[in-house]
Write a protein that holds these residues in place. Sequence first.
Motif, short mmCIF file in Angstrom:
data_model
loop_
_atom_site.label_atom_id
_atom_site.label_comp_id
_atom_site.label_asym_id
_atom_site.label_seq_id
_atom_site.Cartn_x
_atom_site.Cartn_y
_atom_site.Cartn_z
N ASP A 8 14.45 38.75 64.14
CA ASP A 8 15.09 37.87 63.63
C ASP A 8 16.48 38.88 62.82
N ARG A 9 16.22 40.11 63.53
CA ARG A 9 17.13 40.72 63.18
C ARG A 9 18.65 40.38 63.70
N HIS A 10 19.12 39.91 64.16
CA HIS A 10 19.75 39.34 64.57
C HIS A 10 20.65 38.62 64.69
N SER A 11 21.75 38.52 64.55
CA SER A 11 22.67 36.83 64.45
C SER A 11 23.12 35.79 65.19
N LYS A 79 19.40 29.55 60.86
CA LYS A 79 19.49 30.66 60.42
C LYS A 79 20.48 30.54 59.34
N ARG A 82 20.73 33.02 55.75
CA ARG A 82 19.91 33.95 56.44
C ARG A 82 21.19 34.62 56.94
N PHE A 83 22.62 33.90 56.96
CA PHE A 83 23.18 34.14 57.72
C PHE A 83 24.50 35.06 57.16
N GLN A 85 23.93 35.37 53.70
CA GLN A 85 22.80 36.15 52.76
C GLN A 85 23.19 38.18 53.43
N ARG A 86 22.95 37.64 54.83
CA ARG A 86 23.45 39.00 55.50
C ARG A 86 24.87 38.89 55.43
N LYS A 87 25.68 38.68 55.13
CA LYS A 87 27.77 38.33 55.11
C LYS A 87 27.47 38.86 53.60
N ASN A 89 25.54 40.90 51.51
CA ASN A 89 25.58 41.50 52.01
C ASN A 89 25.91 42.62 52.47
N PHE A 90 26.71 42.95 53.75
CA PHE A 90 26.88 43.99 54.23
C PHE A 90 28.62 43.61 54.66
#
Length: 109
Positions: A8-11, A79, A82-83, A85-87, A89-90
């Motif tokens: 789950d750490r990968h997109s 997913k 989650r994608f 949220q990561r966008k 955040n990062f």
Amino acid sequence: MYPKLWDDRHSVVVPDSNIFYIIALLRFIPPPPKGPPTDKLVSQNNAIIQLCYNRGFNFKLYLPHYLSQENWMRHFGDKWTRFVQRKQNFDPMAILAPGQKIFSRNQLK
């Protein structure tokens, strides 16, 4: 067949299975003017993809180029949140990968 080697750490988006299949359409044709026009081949590819959607196949396009966020949402499936949220955040200013047209720079603020 490839074993599922990511977590789950990968997109990257793959089917929810330990085993999945990769099917590739590779065309070997003479270039125009001897071969068919490129737009005809692209149209045939799009017809194959639409058929897969219509039949309800669970598939992912490799290096997709979707024109709408709705298609990207379908690609990421469950997913997607989650994608996003990561966008946020990062890459909150949506500087990375503008060519995919997944997010606009104003959307993530």
